[in-house]
Scaffold this motif. Structure first.
Motif: not given
Ligand SMILES: C[S@@+](CC[C@H](N)C(=O)[O-])C[C@H]1O[C@@H](n2cnc3c(N)ncnc32)[C@H](O)[C@@H]1O
Length: 207
Positions: A47, A89-91, A108-109, A50, A45, A66-68, A7, A14
């Motif tokens: 992202g 943060a890592d969820v 979401n996603l 959006k 998360g 988000d963790f990225s 990510y 993105y």
């Molecule tokens: C497909 S993107 C979706 C972003 C946003 N929710 C959207 O709908 O556009 C997935 C997001 O989940 C985050 N993510 C994935 N695993 C995660 C975790 N364990 N902790 C926090 N964020 C996480 C990624 O860094 C990324 O930003």
């Protein structure tokens, strides 16, 4: 490639990549939450943010995590609202929030990248207020069964991000085990893809 690293790399494009799933999720979120108002919202998360600007318009305060770092820095660059707090943060690790704080939690996603749904639902149940909503919108399991995953292109290569398949019953069981009641379940197709399998599934759970 690790999910976080993937990510970080995807964050550069993105928002500009062609991605019907991302676009449909934006529509679903607005469609599902319009007309509501919330005091405290937690977006898991987030992202590139959006959905964050929309959430800030229907709530008094939004915590977006988000963790990225790459994704989060894009979200911060775009953010104009003063009622949003972004944090790294890592969820899948214990959430840094007290009990009974939020009236909406939204994801979401993201959950295709999380193996243990039960942990997410238990933390959501802990930090949600009674009567609060947990809104989940994810890639439809039917698409996951076909091998579809979040993916992007870099330097001519297709990069698929590690994903875990979650059945519909997996979401329902995780919710039930943690005292969250299903209020709504919907399946969504993009207008450009009406004849295919549903692309997204959304759930609205209530504590
Ligand atoms: C497909 S993107 C979706 C972003 C946003 N929710 C959207 O709908 O556009 C997935 C997001 O989940 C985050 N993510 C994935 N695993 C995660 C975790 N364990 N902790 C926090 N964020 C996480 C990624 O860094 C990324 O930003």
């Amino acid at each position: 490639m690790l999910v976080k690293k993937a990510y970080d790399s995807w964050s550069e494009t993105y928002d500009s990549d062609i991605n019907l799933t991302r676009d449909l999720d934006e529509t679903v979120t607005r469609e599902s939450l319009k007309g509501s108002h919330f005091n405290a919202v937690l977006e898991l998360g987030c992202g590139t943010g959006k959905n964050t600007a929309f959430l800030s318009s229907v709530s008094a305060k939004v915590w977006a995590v988000d963790f990225s770092e790459g994704m989060l820095s894009k979200a911060r660059e775009k953010a104009e609202a003063r009622n949003v707090i972004f944090s790294l943060a890592d969820v899948t690790k214990p959430w840094p929030f007290s009990e009974n704080v939020f009236d909406l939690i939204l994801v979401n996603l993201v959950l295709e990248h999380v193996e243990d749904l039960n942990f997410i639902f238990s933390e959501a149940a802990r930090v949600l207020k009674r009567g609060g909503t947990f809104f989940v919108c994810e890639l439809h399991p039917f698409r996951q069964y076909q091998g579809k995953k979040a993916r992007f292109e870099r330097g001519g290569n297709r990069i698929e991000i590690k994903a875990h398949v979650h059945d519909i019953s997996g979401f329902l069981l995780a919710a039930k085990s943690n005292g969250l009641n299903l209020r709504d379940l919907r399946e969504w197709r993009h207008e450009k893809d009406q004849s295919g399998l549903p692309r997204l599934i959304s759930f609205r759970f209530e504590k």
